[in-house]
Design a protein around this motif. Sequence first.
Motif: not given
Lengths: 571, 571
Positions: B314, B365, B370
């Motif tokens: 990520r 996220p 993300d």
Amino acid sequence: MNIENINVSVYPNSTKIYVNGKLFPIKVAMREIHQYPTVTIENGKRVEYPNEPVTVYDTSGPYTDPDIKIDINKGLPRKRESWIADRDDTEVQPDISSEYGKARRDDKSLDAIRFPMTHKPRKAKEGRRVTQMHYARKGMITPEMEYVAIRENLDNEKRGIKTYITPEFVRDEVAAGRAIIAANINHPEAEPMIIGPAFSVKLNTNIGNSALSSGIEEEVAKAVWSCYWGGDTLMDLSTGNNIHETREWIIRNCPVPVGTVPIYQALEKVNGKVSDLTWEIYRDTLIEQCEQGVDYFTIHAGVLREHALLVGKRLTGCVSRGGSIMTQWCVEHDQESFLYTHFDEICEILNKYDVAVSLGDGMRPGSTHDANDRAQFLELEVLGELTRKAWQHDVQVIIEGPGHVPMNKIRENMDKQVKTCDGAPFYTLGPLTTDIAPAYDHITSAIGAAIISSLGTAMICYVTPKEHLSLPDLNDVRDGVIAYKIAAHAADLCKGFPGANVRDDALSKARYEFRWKDQFNLSLDPEKAKRYYLESRRNAPDADDRFCTMCGPNFCAMRISQDIAGSCSES
Amino acid sequence: MNIENINVSVYPNSTKIYVNGKLFPIKVAMREIHQYPTVTIENGKRVEYPNEPVTVYDTSGPYTDPDIKIDINKGLPRKRESWIADRDDTEVQPDISSEYGKARRDDKSLDAIRFPMTHKPRKAKEGRRVTQMHYARKGMITPEMEYVAIRENLDNEKRGIKTYITPEFVRDEVAAGRAIIAANINHPEAEPMIIGPAFSVKLNTNIGNSALSSGIEEEVAKAVWSCYWGGDTLMDLSTGNNIHETREWIIRNCPVPVGTVPIYQALEKVNGKVSDLTWEIYRDTLIEQCEQGVDYFTIHAGVLREHALLVGKRLTGCVSRGGSIMTQWCVEHDQESFLYTHFDEICEILNKYDVAVSLGDGMRPGSTHDANDRAQFLELEVLGELTRKAWQHDVQVIIEGPGHVPMNKIRENMDKQVKTCDGAPFYTLGPLTTDIAPAYDHITSAIGAAIISSLGTAMICYVTPKEHLSLPDLNDVRDGVIAYKIAAHAADLCKGFPGANVRDDALSKARYEFRWKDQFNLSLDPEKAKRYYLESRRNAPDADDRFCTMCGPNFCAMRISQDIAGSCSES
């Protein structure tokens, strides 16, 4: 006027850059935000990885270029003057031609507040139309078109981000009426920008004095301030004293297009007596403002005599100033609105200077209760008819929209507008998604603005925290602009606008790597972000700590996560 | 502690009212906002038309009832105590039973900061489950269920507004897991409230100290302040000193359900060393907090060992504190998370006190980049599995959601959550719709919160302007709560929640009629609305002028509109 009171400075750790045109010798201004390197420890050694600068859209004009000396008393450099002259379809007039403009000029009592520089107005040569739409329809690409194409793309080419925006695409959108470049030939100080659903979402700010408040200096300061924070266009809605002189100061010092609502000033000229308004007074006002360099006019030509009957059926009647003035005029004279009956003539004035028309929504709802009602949508039909009429005159058009609309009724506004107005760009005020939060209407409306612009609205008109309560001061302007930058940018991300995510990703990476200064500098309001951070860090200002105050030093999720990523990346 | 520092007062021109139950002898608290009459001149005579009071949802508890004497050192009245006792399925314990709780109680050095009143904890009798879900599934309607049904309806019955919300409907929603009433039997001070997509959208506020800041008094003040402005639930996320004692003060004085993240305190107990965390320490923490009266626990039981591998892919890794702690624990021990492996045991503790579980999204996220990635949705699958498991134990469940999500990816979150978690209520943090506005993330996230709650999210967790930068102070709490009241209410309007438009319409009518005081009093923040107004009216405070500062006295659209409506209403 005193420059000391104009509150701008350069942006932190940023450089003003200029990208050269390929078709024309133009220099497109942008802002490059520099970043610090990413620092890691590898095998016990400190290693630095550089982070590329991020290029962002810049509405601040020369004010943030340390190489340009700003003198409010002289006005900004006249960047577009040669482009316009080179087209050879305009001529400098020997004198201003509006009666009112002449009277103000000759009034010695105004000398003290008058903008000291004078520029003779320019106008299309006899029989010529000088609008960007006219050129586009002829197949021409103008410097303005190349400018906005480069401006919209920022550093996409360098980053290898695919884009559909080319000078040809700009021309085609302008020709089709799906986008406008509001650029009066008498406002060469403004940097060209484009308003259309295929481009980044723009935001307008409103300033202007009223009978109760605000002098010229304060309004110019607000204008510059608005541009500094990100306002793409600026409407001067003054209704108080010295409207003519205030406007001159603003336009000469404004790097973004300026809009007005000419009926406000026309009404001041008849001392606020609506029944005394005439087409002749209005016409003279248009010419006065065309010659000063106003880039677009809000004209409430869609409010018809028959609409008056519908106003009484509403919870909040008519809340548009222009709309209510015209309704009252129609009722008192028992005649159709002169804005409607003289619309062709209006267009023939506007296309001599390239002033765009923003068709005002005099019947916009003033409460969520009145949203999407008959009065609103009947007027929209008229706006569609006027759009087609303006296009016959090569006049660029945008359509104003509400107002107060609950979320479930927003999409209908967008869909109906596109269909009724043949794709002319939509320009909405908010909309406010609830009526219960005066003092926070920048937020109630940023929600609606984000939604409607994600659906295709091209420009959103900001609302400040003072909406419904008072006139905005500098802080309110800043809060309103930032709220709307957020809404516009959220919509750009949503639409997948080319390169829109670059700044988000850079800021997120900086955040994750505890590059605090980069996080501030990449943000929409570096000063406030830094100030909030430092309030909790009084003992260690500017420290690039590997934690933040929310979690404290023992508990940082991001640091733990980085450590895990480090330990897991091999597995 | 000093009551002087608790910043609440009654709401302006409002009355605390109590609506009687029909099934049970309960009194449901609400706020009635009174209005001034509409004044018109008819045939030269002044005529007054009364405006009905508006009843609004009230989260402020006894603090705004002038008839109840508040004593922070004694705690709030224990409104639900007899309801719980009457069910005869619980018993008061002779002593607290957590090891940690006992140790803190016996530590003389804490006497100075300890909440002075003690209440013996209550617990389900052997073999009994005492959750609202358990009762609902048995077909029982509890006083809590009738309370929330009346509370959601406000004065809809009196106004003739059709509603679907009855005690039976509440019971059925709770039985199906589509709504929860978070109501620990050891927090009888809280007024019952319901969280579910069929009910008005709720908002949670986070407070709590960290190692860097904030004492007990400040946190209690924030809790009361949050309720005053409209927080529906309150999470105490303290990670600093004296977490146990701080929590006791907050719960005893909090009229809304309180949530915590027990892993935070567990980690403090092992001095921040993640690898030293054990199931036994966590279990003792749960019991400690169940006995104090925490109404819901965030438990990151969906973060599994295998997810650690995804974190490295990520842009911003894992930004959930609980998620990163558990990931680190799994990696260091090379074992599956004890929250996951002991989940049945956790549920068997929780159903003895009716503590709801809020399944934490450790893989939410931390950047728009993300959003909706594999890590996030893999965890959501696990949360679905855990939901079904909790329901087997009659434990009420809500599901936590992101975070940072661009607008185009919001709907997928909602759709996937409903499907994966069988309709358990969704409880989201924002989401933030862009990452570029630190210092304004109450706005970036109010946009996302309004959208996702209009799609069915039942509760939204507020974000303050200080998010990512610092801990919120009282002003930030107020700004965060109001931004989220706006988002929640905009969603209620959007969903057509019964009666949601009553306050909007009343405020709009007051605005149109220049009843300024009513406009302030009906607003979410009367003090600020009035202050902004008066700033421009220094010479005429409180005047009910027939114009506002935006237009000035010569130019008011609404006044003109009223005059037209008057002259046209006959035609």
